[in-house]
Design a protein around this motif. Structure first.
Motif, PDB file in Angstrom:
ATOM      1  N   LEU A  35      76.021  39.354  55.451  1.00  0.00           N
ATOM      2  CA  LEU A  35      76.198  39.969  54.141  1.00  0.00           C
ATOM      3  C   LEU A  35      77.394  40.906  54.223  1.00  0.00           C
ATOM      4  O   LEU A  35      77.468  41.761  55.106  1.00  0.00           O
ATOM      5  N   ARG A  36      78.325  40.728  53.302  1.00  0.00           N
ATOM      6  CA  ARG A  36      79.537  41.556  53.286  1.00  0.00           C
ATOM      7  C   ARG A  36      79.439  42.566  52.139  1.00  0.00           C
ATOM      8  O   ARG A  36      79.279  42.176  50.982  1.00  0.00           O
ATOM      9  N   PHE A  37      79.557  43.816  52.500  1.00  0.00           N
ATOM     10  CA  PHE A  37      79.403  44.926  51.565  1.00  0.00           C
ATOM     11  C   PHE A  37      80.657  45.792  51.696  1.00  0.00           C
ATOM     12  O   PHE A  37      81.546  45.513  52.503  1.00  0.00           O
ATOM     13  N   SER A  38      80.759  46.853  50.911  1.00  0.00           N
ATOM     14  CA  SER A  38      81.896  47.762  51.065  1.00  0.00           C
ATOM     15  C   SER A  38      81.457  49.185  50.773  1.00  0.00           C
ATOM     16  O   SER A  38      80.497  49.424  50.038  1.00  0.00           O
ATOM     17  N   TRP A  39      82.191  50.118  51.369  1.00  0.00           N
ATOM     18  CA  TRP A  39      81.944  51.551  51.159  1.00  0.00           C
ATOM     19  C   TRP A  39      83.279  52.253  51.164  1.00  0.00           C
ATOM     20  O   TRP A  39      84.286  51.687  51.618  1.00  0.00           O
ATOM     21  N   GLN A  40      83.306  53.486  50.633  1.00  0.00           N
ATOM     22  CA  GLN A  40      84.580  54.178  50.488  1.00  0.00           C
ATOM     23  C   GLN A  40      85.104  54.798  51.773  1.00  0.00           C
ATOM     24  O   GLN A  40      86.247  55.266  51.819  1.00  0.00           O
ATOM     25  N   SER A  41      84.297  54.800  52.824  1.00  0.00           N
ATOM     26  CA  SER A  41      84.737  55.359  54.106  1.00  0.00           C
ATOM     27  C   SER A  41      83.943  54.698  55.217  1.00  0.00           C
ATOM     28  O   SER A  41      82.954  53.997  54.971  1.00  0.00           O
ATOM     29  N   ASN A  42      84.375  54.928  56.455  1.00  0.00           N
ATOM     30  CA  ASN A  42      83.575  54.472  57.585  1.00  0.00           C
ATOM     31  C   ASN A  42      82.248  55.212  57.638  1.00  0.00           C
ATOM     32  O   ASN A  42      82.096  56.291  57.051  1.00  0.00           O
ATOM     33  N   TYR A  80      76.671  47.799  45.316  1.00  0.00           N
ATOM     34  CA  TYR A  80      75.420  48.556  45.214  1.00  0.00           C
ATOM     35  C   TYR A  80      75.745  50.038  45.321  1.00  0.00           C
ATOM     36  O   TYR A  80      76.429  50.475  46.238  1.00  0.00           O
ATOM     37  N   GLY A  81      75.235  50.817  44.389  1.00  0.00           N
ATOM     38  CA  GLY A  81      75.409  52.265  44.451  1.00  0.00           C
ATOM     39  C   GLY A  81      75.722  52.833  43.090  1.00  0.00           C
ATOM     40  O   GLY A  81      75.541  52.175  42.067  1.00  0.00           O
ATOM     41  N   SER A  82      76.189  54.058  43.066  1.00  0.00           N
ATOM     42  CA  SER A  82      76.516  54.691  41.795  1.00  0.00           C
ATOM     43  C   SER A  82      77.776  54.068  41.229  1.00  0.00           C
ATOM     44  O   SER A  82      78.585  53.486  41.949  1.00  0.00           O
ATOM     45  N   GLY A  83      77.937  54.179  39.931  1.00  0.00           N
ATOM     46  CA  GLY A  83      79.100  53.593  39.278  1.00  0.00           C
ATOM     47  C   GLY A  83      79.874  54.619  38.502  1.00  0.00           C
ATOM     48  O   GLY A  83      79.401  55.707  38.220  1.00  0.00           O
ATOM     49  N   GLY A  84      81.110  54.272  38.173  1.00  0.00           N
ATOM     50  CA  GLY A  84      81.837  55.016  37.169  1.00  0.00           C
ATOM     51  C   GLY A  84      82.723  56.142  37.642  1.00  0.00           C
ATOM     52  O   GLY A  84      83.375  56.776  36.837  1.00  0.00           O
ATOM     53  N   HIS A  85      82.814  56.442  38.944  1.00  0.00           N
ATOM     54  CA  HIS A  85      83.668  57.554  39.356  1.00  0.00           C
ATOM     55  C   HIS A  85      84.371  57.235  40.662  1.00  0.00           C
ATOM     56  O   HIS A  85      84.156  56.178  41.264  1.00  0.00           O
ATOM     57  N   ALA A  86      85.219  58.148  41.095  1.00  0.00           N
ATOM     58  CA  ALA A  86      86.105  57.876  42.227  1.00  0.00           C
ATOM     59  C   ALA A  86      85.343  57.513  43.487  1.00  0.00           C
ATOM     60  O   ALA A  86      85.789  56.691  44.272  1.00  0.00           O
ATOM     61  N   SER A  87      84.214  58.142  43.715  1.00  0.00           N
ATOM     62  CA  SER A  87      83.438  57.862  44.923  1.00  0.00           C
ATOM     63  C   SER A  87      82.343  56.828  44.665  1.00  0.00           C
ATOM     64  O   SER A  87      81.551  56.530  45.540  1.00  0.00           O
ATOM     65  N   GLY A  88      82.301  56.289  43.451  1.00  0.00           N
ATOM     66  CA  GLY A  88      81.304  55.287  43.117  1.00  0.00           C
ATOM     67  C   GLY A  88      81.770  53.891  43.487  1.00  0.00           C
ATOM     68  O   GLY A  88      82.853  53.692  44.030  1.00  0.00           O
ATOM     69  N   GLN A  89      80.950  52.918  43.187  1.00  0.00           N
ATOM     70  CA  GLN A  89      81.265  51.546  43.569  1.00  0.00           C
ATOM     71  C   GLN A  89      82.307  50.911  42.635  1.00  0.00           C
ATOM     72  O   GLN A  89      83.352  50.478  43.078  1.00  0.00           O
ATOM     73  N   ASN A 124      76.418  35.956  38.119  1.00  0.00           N
ATOM     74  CA  ASN A 124      76.008  37.172  38.807  1.00  0.00           C
ATOM     75  C   ASN A 124      74.576  37.573  38.471  1.00  0.00           C
ATOM     76  O   ASN A 124      74.101  37.326  37.360  1.00  0.00           O
ATOM     77  N   ALA A 125      73.922  38.199  39.428  1.00  0.00           N
ATOM     78  CA  ALA A 125      72.665  38.911  39.172  1.00  0.00           C
ATOM     79  C   ALA A 125      73.029  40.385  39.138  1.00  0.00           C
ATOM     80  O   ALA A 125      73.581  40.911  40.109  1.00  0.00           O
ATOM     81  N   ALA A 126      72.773  41.051  38.009  1.00  0.00           N
ATOM     82  CA  ALA A 126      73.162  42.455  37.853  1.00  0.00           C
ATOM     83  C   ALA A 126      71.985  43.258  37.332  1.00  0.00           C
ATOM     84  O   ALA A 126      71.224  42.791  36.484  1.00  0.00           O
ATOM     85  N   SER A 127      71.826  44.481  37.838  1.00  0.00           N
ATOM     86  CA  SER A 127      70.704  45.326  37.408  1.00  0.00           C
ATOM     87  C   SER A 127      71.057  46.792  37.554  1.00  0.00           C
ATOM     88  O   SER A 127      71.979  47.166  38.279  1.00  0.00           O
ATOM     89  N   VAL A 128      70.288  47.622  36.827  1.00  0.00           N
ATOM     90  CA  VAL A 128      70.465  49.070  36.833  1.00  0.00           C
ATOM     91  C   VAL A 128      69.137  49.707  37.221  1.00  0.00           C
ATOM     92  O   VAL A 128      68.078  49.311  36.729  1.00  0.00           O
ATOM     93  N   MET A 140      71.412  59.850  36.220  1.00  0.00           N
ATOM     94  CA  MET A 140      72.217  58.952  37.050  1.00  0.00           C
ATOM     95  C   MET A 140      71.397  57.746  37.510  1.00  0.00           C
ATOM     96  O   MET A 140      70.183  57.838  37.706  1.00  0.00           O
ATOM     97  N   THR A 141      72.096  56.653  37.697  1.00  0.00           N
ATOM     98  CA  THR A 141      71.462  55.415  38.152  1.00  0.00           C
ATOM     99  C   THR A 141      72.300  54.791  39.257  1.00  0.00           C
ATOM    100  O   THR A 141      73.456  55.159  39.466  1.00  0.00           O
ATOM    101  N   ASN A 142      71.720  53.842  39.961  1.00  0.00           N
ATOM    102  CA  ASN A 142      72.473  52.942  40.823  1.00  0.00           C
ATOM    103  C   ASN A 142      72.645  51.621  40.106  1.00  0.00           C
ATOM    104  O   ASN A 142      71.804  51.233  39.274  1.00  0.00           O
TER     105      ASN A 142
END
Length: 526
Positions: free
Chosen positions: A27-34, A240-249, A264-268, A496-498
């Motif tokens: 599974l390939r995911f991403s994050w804003q930092s190590n 996966y994670g928070s949305g809408g801002h610089a540190s979000g997904q 896509n499968a999408a959920s809040v 807030m939501t994920n």
């Protein structure tokens, strides 16, 4: 058979499993930092989602809000609420093969207590008194006084989780670092390349159900737009994670587009904290109750929900969502009403000069600093929207966008009029967030310090933690939260939501119970 042909065949045999892994079990995911060094007892740069993958608690916070057994199979609490006796799960080993037992629990708790200054925000650490291991499967935790949220705080991702004793530094103090990240969890960190990716693999010696996915590669992608491109081009499989801002997904508009795509499968998720502002009661115009109340009436939250969050987050009328324990108080909201806001300001002596746009009182303009993280696009958008909204009732808002450290310093020293101060979400709410209101290093304290009843609020907070009577506890929380609501030192904006987006070949079983838990172990490829 020639040498080169034999080598080629050997390489094929070696590469086939890797190709199969990448195609089906990775599974390939991403994050804003190590993910950081993954010290279970420390904070940034350790990333909470990754700490949760490797390290486990004695008890766990479930989706329905219950505290359930985990590394502890069961526990008892003394009648005075001070002594907790845990029976530990047998047969559990750390990923390096070291047995998990009561001595390991004591060693980890003592390491946290040795760094008390860093963990003082968490009341349970302050309350730790005697730690005992009378048998390999029995851990006894004695507190200085009764503390009802003890189990909730044991369930947190950090700092009270467990590192293998063999991975402790020579000093025995994990504040000095760790030898390697070795926990009891379902995942292992196998590789980390700075600025590129972190690679995790399944812990095949895990005591519990094994994850279906064998490998998780987490790419470092700092920009939400780049993350969106990576998803659309197939470089990552999951958002996966928070949305809408610089540190979000990703941004809210991007989420809406992905959610409309049938592939896509999408959920809040449900509410996972409150996006809120602190209004400073100790300095400037916001020291006046009438000004704080006027601000609360002057902001059109529905326009914010529709225009900025595109309906992904819902309007918040109270500091904590009604679904949070002790928080369903039916408090009357500060309804959007510009005329009421204007009257409050008029009655308080803040008048619009003839032909002017900014109210004045005693020759001083009604101007308020609004502090936010300068590179956080969402915070900047909200601040600009509020600047426009408050101008309509004669309040001038000065935007102060700064880098994260400077922003944090303002939260600590009270140098703000308005400042972003989101709540922490379950299982921190309400107790841990309320408890931090007594600490000068938090924006909550600084926002409340000008209230005439601040000492009374703090005394009630201390008392609510010690009571073993649920009715009395509810009454105290009602008093604390009602007072803060009426004093308008917080402006809750949205809950807030994920968000979660992935292709339909990947299955999931819903969101993690808290904001920072990503349930990778519950995901599988069809």
């Amino acid at each position: 058979m020639g040498f080169r042909l034999r080598v080629a065949l050997m390489l094929c045999c070696l590469l086939l499993p890797l190709q199969a892994l990448a195609a089906g079990n990775e599974l390939r995911f991403s994050w804003q930092s190590n993910c950081g060094p993954l010290n279970p007892h420390m904070y940034s740069p350790n990333q909470m989602y990754a700490q949760n993958m490797l390290y486990e608690p004695l008890v766990k916070y479930a989706r329905n809000g219950d505290i359930v057994p985990w590394l502890a199979e069961k526990w008892t609490v003394s009648s005075d609420g001070k002594t907790y006796t845990f029976t530990l799960r047998k047969g559990v080993r750390f990923s390096d093969g070291t047995p998990f037992d009561a001595q390991a629990v004591v060693k980890n708790f003592e390491a946290v207590r040795a760094n008390l200054k860093r963990h003082k925000w968490l009341e349970l650490v302050n309350q730790l008194d005697v730690l005992e291991a009378p048998a390999p499967d029995t851990f006894v935790m004695k507190l200085k006084s009764a503390y009802y949220p003890a189990l909730q705080e044991l369930a947190l991702i950090r700092p009270l989780r467990f590192l293998s004793p063999a991975a402790f530094p020579d000093s025995g103090n994990t504040a000095d670092g760790i030898r390697k990240p070795a926990g009891t969890g379902p995942w292992l960190l196998v590789e980390s390349r700075l600025g590129e990716y972190d690679a995790f693999k399944r812990n095949d010696n895990y005591w519990g159900p094994k994850p279906a996915i064998e490998k998780i590669t987490v790419r470092v992608i700092t920009d939400p737009n780049s993350r969106l491109t990576a998803y659309e081009t197939g470089e990552i499989d999951l958002i996966y994670g928070s949305g809408g801002h610089a540190s979000g997904q990703i941004g809210m508009d991007a989420y809406q587009l992905l959610a409309k795509d049938p592939k896509n499968a999408a959920s809040v998720s449900g509410p996972l904290g409150t996006r809120a502002l602190c209004l400073n009661s100790g300095r400037g115009p916001t020291a006046e109750l009438a000004v704080r109340q006027a601000v609360s009436h002057a902001v059109d939250k529905e326009a914010l929900v529709k225009g900025v969050f595109l309906g992904v987050e819902q309007r918040a009328d109270t500091l904590f969502a009604p679904s949070i324990p002790y928080c369903d108080l039916k408090l009357p909201p500060f309804a959007f009403d510009r005329a009421k806001a204007a009257k409050l300001l008029d009655d308080a002596g803040w008048k619009l000069p003839q032909g002017g746009k900014v109210r004045q009182k005693d020759g001083k303009p009604l101007e308020i600093d609004f502090c936010f993280v300068g590179n956080d696009a969402l915070q900047k958008t909200i601040a600009e929207l509020m600047q426009g909204e408050l101008a309509k009732v004669g309040i001038a808002v000065k935007l102060v966008g700064e880098e994260q450290d400077a922003f944090g310093n303002r939260q600590k020293d009270g140098d703000f009029g308005f400042i972003f101060n989101d709540t922490w979400g379950p299982p921190y709410e309400p107790h841990a967030m309320v408890g931090s209101m007594r600490s000068p290093s938090h924006a909550d304290y600084q926002a409340q310090v000008g209230l005439p009843m601040k000492a009374d609020i703090d005394a009630k907070i201390s008392k609510v933690f010690e009571t073993t009577d649920i009715a009395q506890r509810q009454a105290l929380y009602t008093d604390i939260l009602t007072t803060l609501h009426q004093q308008a030192v917080y402006l809750p904006l949205t809950y807030m939501t994920n968000i979660m987006v992935h292709g339909k070949k990947l299955t999931d079983k819903g969101f993690g119970p808290t904001k920072s838990e990503i349930p990778f172990e519950a995901m599988a490829w069809k």
